[in-house]
Design a protein around this motif. Structure first.
Motif, PDB file in Angstrom:
ATOM      1  N   TYR A 157     -21.030 -20.709 -57.283  1.00  0.00           N
ATOM      2  CA  TYR A 157     -20.109 -20.859 -56.171  1.00  0.00           C
ATOM      3  C   TYR A 157     -20.496 -19.905 -55.041  1.00  0.00           C
ATOM      4  O   TYR A 157     -20.750 -18.715 -55.288  1.00  0.00           O
ATOM      5  N   SER A 183     -14.656 -18.858 -50.506  1.00  0.00           N
ATOM      6  CA  SER A 183     -15.644 -19.816 -50.974  1.00  0.00           C
ATOM      7  C   SER A 183     -15.366 -21.149 -50.300  1.00  0.00           C
ATOM      8  O   SER A 183     -14.351 -21.312 -49.596  1.00  0.00           O
ATOM      9  N   TYR A 184     -16.245 -22.091 -50.507  1.00  0.00           N
ATOM     10  CA  TYR A 184     -16.020 -23.440 -49.973  1.00  0.00           C
ATOM     11  C   TYR A 184     -16.506 -24.454 -50.992  1.00  0.00           C
ATOM     12  O   TYR A 184     -17.343 -24.156 -51.853  1.00  0.00           O
ATOM     13  N   GLY A 185     -15.974 -25.658 -50.921  1.00  0.00           N
ATOM     14  CA  GLY A 185     -16.354 -26.700 -51.866  1.00  0.00           C
ATOM     15  C   GLY A 185     -15.764 -28.030 -51.480  1.00  0.00           C
ATOM     16  O   GLY A 185     -14.741 -28.104 -50.783  1.00  0.00           O
ATOM     17  N   ALA A 186     -16.400 -29.096 -51.954  1.00  0.00           N
ATOM     18  CA  ALA A 186     -15.935 -30.446 -51.639  1.00  0.00           C
ATOM     19  C   ALA A 186     -14.796 -30.876 -52.556  1.00  0.00           C
ATOM     20  O   ALA A 186     -13.973 -31.716 -52.184  1.00  0.00           O
ATOM     21  N   GLU A 210     -14.248 -33.834 -44.239  1.00  0.00           N
ATOM     22  CA  GLU A 210     -14.742 -32.503 -44.570  1.00  0.00           C
ATOM     23  C   GLU A 210     -15.178 -31.721 -43.344  1.00  0.00           C
ATOM     24  O   GLU A 210     -15.301 -30.495 -43.393  1.00  0.00           O
ATOM     25  N   SER A 258     -12.923 -25.751 -46.461  1.00  0.00           N
ATOM     26  CA  SER A 258     -13.706 -26.983 -46.436  1.00  0.00           C
ATOM     27  C   SER A 258     -15.157 -26.617 -46.133  1.00  0.00           C
ATOM     28  O   SER A 258     -15.431 -25.640 -45.429  1.00  0.00           O
ATOM     29  N   PRO A 259     -16.123 -27.368 -46.657  1.00  0.00           N
ATOM     30  CA  PRO A 259     -17.530 -26.955 -46.533  1.00  0.00           C
ATOM     31  C   PRO A 259     -17.992 -26.700 -45.107  1.00  0.00           C
ATOM     32  O   PRO A 259     -18.685 -25.705 -44.848  1.00  0.00           O
ATOM     33  N   GLN A 309     -20.075 -23.257 -44.460  1.00  0.00           N
ATOM     34  CA  GLN A 309     -21.390 -23.440 -45.058  1.00  0.00           C
ATOM     35  C   GLN A 309     -22.535 -22.931 -44.177  1.00  0.00           C
ATOM     36  O   GLN A 309     -23.666 -22.801 -44.658  1.00  0.00           O
TER      37      GLN A 309
END
Length: 828
Positions: A533, A569-572, A591, A647-648, A652
């Protein structure tokens, strides 16, 4: 004086005749349960908190980036508390090359709770020690030896002095406070600190005062210290040290209090049923008193006085039984518990006495008020029966007593209100369902013949008694089924929150260039590639239009969170052990929109609302986005989790390191040594000790709940016995009339079997429905656990209760059939 003499005389007579036996058993059991649970939970929770203290090496920790005022240490010592002081700061040590380290200077008293673990060589096993390094010596993480290519026994340049490396530092009790530390740790004696010359007026040093002692003294000190806090000073208690431990401790406490409240509810039902039988048995006595000239107010005073004296005596006996019960349990399980328990305090005795009197007055006084309405004519005309009391008054008194006891015993307003609402809704639904079933039985009576008709007609002929009996049986069976649900299903689900194979190592500060090589290394070592992550350090600067200032938060934890940096953190997709409780997660098509998902607990602490905009400072750049969802996080799963996820597209593009967690059995710890050698920039954190602490809380919590539910089991059986006794007086007269009219013993016995089996089946059916519904609510709403339907519960609840109550009821009423009818009609 006449009133008290009469009260004592009647109390002695009733006690000798056995009139009060069922009521006494119910009250003694109630008080014994509350007292034993009070003793038990006080001592066990104190032990669990003591285990939590091992995570911060103390019971309380005062922390500041500035020198702590001497008054804090002086006040602690004046109260007889033990203290230790530590300082933490970053520095650079010299080996083959300069290396950033986290220095920690400790005095001789550190740690106050828990133990340090060290190794004498890289391949040696850990050994526990009670104090830190001696003067002139440091203990270092194994990672530092590899980074500097040095060995134990060599010297390390620390500031203006050189200190010998005496051992490898494996673990510290409060190591989890620096969970994501980038630099290797070095532990030194505080007496060597001045010689290093590293601490100056402008040095960034975290100073901590560790405090430990008796629970009461710690509570007193904590209350005082809370009034002295400011934006630069924080106070941390044992249970606030780590969310993983806090979650387990909170669940343990809720399970124990739930078990106490279920016992209280079931025993209250037994008191109500026993009081109803006592009223029936006392009606003739009161009628004779009225014939002899006793006014109604005198009768009422005698009844209430007798009840209070009886309540005090039974409550004192219950306190003694409760104390002996918990003492015997601890003696029997001393080896299993494995830790020294604090002594019991006298507080549960007072709580037990008060609980007994409140329960008795709430559940037993309304039925006894019926006796004050008995007329002198009852002595001559037995067909007059017992005067009826207002159902509204009876329910109101019982409901008020129940509400008071639940809110008092819950020790948690939210838990108490939820349980109170659930209990009242369940009781109303149970009584309503019983009324409908009794009406259905009445309609069915006209369609059957013989003993079936006679047995079912008994339900409708005594509809009020039938409702009372079935409700009482239903509560008793519900308690026994809940025992199965909580004992088997919920406790097992709780155990599975930290299953075997839970991650016991965290790998942090993984650089992007190391991600692929690290995954390849783990694959070669036979370890399934874990999820990595991204982690970005940021500071929260604004919530909506409010600037985030620690001084704006009176809550110490909120002030500490406002002053710290967050790991974002970021993730889908949300992580598997996260549950969205408000709002929605971003979809793939959206996103690109900046959004945040926040853990619910931290949102409540910092006053964040769904839809508000959060502003973070990331490496000098501002990132902003609305809160579109709130999550519940299972911290005790030991998976990687974050308070705030973006959100990514929002993060990112930012520079990030990576973090992951994995499980390694003890036999494969060499993998970590090789990993540290090949990836010196990757920080490894062994959380096996923390997992062991959480598992210990769960196991001891399970043991405590199982013990408490033994009282629930006894209360459930007593409710069913009291339900069987509740209608004996009416049955005595009815059977005398039926036998006079020609009904044979076999016919009456068969009709009794039909009646009690029907009562058992109806009560079991309702109890099964409510047990499943209650179990689901407890699992999902109170304990945040998974819940599955249990088909065996229905088989046991419906068929088991039908058979058991059918047999028990038939056996209990059989003596009424072996006496001559004339004797029963005369009341002999």
């Amino acid at each position: 004086m006449t009133t008290w003499r009469l009260t004592l005389r009647l109390l002695r007579r009733d006690w000798r005749s056995g009139e009060l036996s069922v009521l006494a058993a119910a009250l003694v059991l109630t008080v014994a349960a509350i007292t034993a649970v009070g003793f038990f939970t006080d001592r066990v929770e104190a032990t669990l908190h003591r285990q939590g203290s091992e995570l911060i090496a103390a019971d309380l920790v005062l922390e500041s980036a500035r020198p702590l005022a001497e008054t804090f240490a002086a006040r602690a010592q004046a109260q007889g508390l033990r203290i230790a002081q530590t300082l933490e700061f970053r520095s650079v040590v010299q080996g083959e090359r300069p290396q950033l380290v986290l220095m920690k200077a400790v005095d001789a008293a550190y740690p106050l709770r828990g133990q340090l673990r060290i190794r004498s060589a890289l391949d040696a096993s850990d050994q526990a020690v009670a104090a830190g390094p001696p003067v002139g010596e440091v203990w270092v993480e194994s990672r530092l030896l590899r980074l500097l290519n040095i060995r134990i026994g060599e010297s390390l340049n620390i500031g203006a002095t050189r200190l010998r490396i005496g051992a490898i530092l494996s673990a510290e009790p409060d190591q989890s406070r620096a969970f994501f530390n980038i630099a290797p740790r070095v532990l030194m004696n505080r007496a060597d600190l001045d010689a290093t010359g590293l601490i100056g007026p402008v040095s960034r040093v975290t100073q901590r005062l560790l405090i430990a002692g008796a629970v009461s003294e710690i509570d007193t000190y904590r209350a005082w210290a809370s009034t002295q806090l400011n934006a630069a000073l924080t106070l941390t208690a044992a249970r606030d040290a780590r969310p993983e431990f806090s979650a387990a401790l909170e669940r343990a406490s809720r399970f124990l209090h739930l078990a106490t409240l279920v016992t209280l509810l079931v025993a209250g039902a037994a008191i109500a049923l026993a009081s109803q039988r006592l009223v029936e048995r006392q009606t003739d006595t009161v009628a004779v008193m009225r014939c002899l000239g006793a006014p109604r107010h005198l009768v009422l005073r005698v009844l209430i006085g007798r009840l209070v004296l009886f309540g005090l005596a039974a409550s004192l006996l219950g306190c003694l039984v409760g104390w002996l019960g918990q003492a015997g349990l601890f003696a029997a399980l001393d080896d299993w518990i494995g830790v020294e328990l604090p002594p019991a305090s006298p507080a549960p005795l007072l709580v037990g006495l008060a609980t007994g009197l409140i329960a008795l007055l709430g559940f037993a006084v309304p039925p006894l008020l019926q006796l004050a309405q008995v007329t002198p004519l009852r002595a001559l005309r037995r067909d007059l029966g017992t005067p009826r009391l207002s159902a509204a008054l009876t329910l109101s008194a019982a409901g008020a007593a129940l509400a008071l006891l639940i809110l008092w015993q819950a020790h948690d307003l939210e838990l108490g209100l939820k349980l109170l609402g659930g209990v009242l809704a369940t009781l109303l639904a149970l009584i309503g369902s019983v009324l409908l079933l009794v009406q259905f039985a009445g309609r069915l009576t006209g369609r059957v013949r013989g003993v079936w008709r006679l047995g079912l007609a008994a339900l409708t002929r005594r509809s009020a008694t039938a409702v009372l009996q079935i409700s009482g049986f239903g509560i008793g069976i519900l308690a026994l089924l809940l025992l199965a649900v909580v004992r088997v299903d919920l406790l097992e689900a709780w155990r599975e929150t930290v299953p075997e194979g839970a991650p016991n190592y965290f790998l942090t500060t993984i650089q992007p260039a190391d991600v692929a090589p690290l995954q390849a290394f783990l694959s070669e070592a036979g370890i399934a590639a874990p999820l990595l992550y991204p982690m970005i350090t940021a500071r929260l600067t604004q919530i909506g239009d409010r600037a985030v200032e620690p001084s704006a938060y009176p809550n110490p934890r909120a002030a500490r969170l406002a002053s710290r940096e967050f790991n974002l953190s970021y993730g889908a997709e949300p992580q598997a052990d996260n549950r969205i409780v408000a709002g929605t997660w971003w979809s793939e098509g959206a996103e690109a929109a900046p959004q945040f998902s926040v853990e619910r607990g931290i949102a409540e602490t910092l006053g964040m609302q769904l839809g508000e905009t959060l502003t973070f400072s990331v490496a000098g750049r501002t990132v902003t986005g609305p809160i579109t969802s709130l999550r519940e996080v299972r911290w005790d799963s030991f998976n990687v989790n974050f308070f705030v996820v973006a959100s990514p597209a929002l993060l990112q593009q930012e520079a990030a390191s990576y973090i992951t967690s994995l499980y390694l059995p003890a036999a494969r710890e060499g993998v970590i040594a090789e990993l540290n050698r090949r990836f010196p920039s990757v920080a490894t954190l062994d959380v096996e000790a923390l997992i062991d602490q959480v598992r210990a809380v769960i196991e001891r919590g399970v043991m405590a709940v199982e013990y408490v539910f033994l009282f629930t089991l006894a209360a459930g059986l007593l409710v069913m016995y009291a339900g069987l006794q509740a209608s004996l007086e009416q049955r005595r007269r009815e059977h005398g009339i039926l036998r006079t009219l020609g009904a044979g013993r076999r016919t009456l016995l068969t009709s009794l079997a039909v009646e009690f089996t029907a009562v058992g089946v109806l009560a079991g059916l309702l109890a099964s429905v409510f047990a499943e519904a209650t179990g689901w609510l407890l699992a999902t709403q109170l304990f945040e656990l998974d819940f599955q339907l249990n088909p065996a519960l229905w088989l046991i609840g419906v068929l088991g209760s039908g058979v058991v109550i059918g047999l028990a009821g038939t056996v209990a009423t059989y003596p009424l059939l072996i006496h001559p009818p004339l004797r029963e009609l005369r009341g002999g």
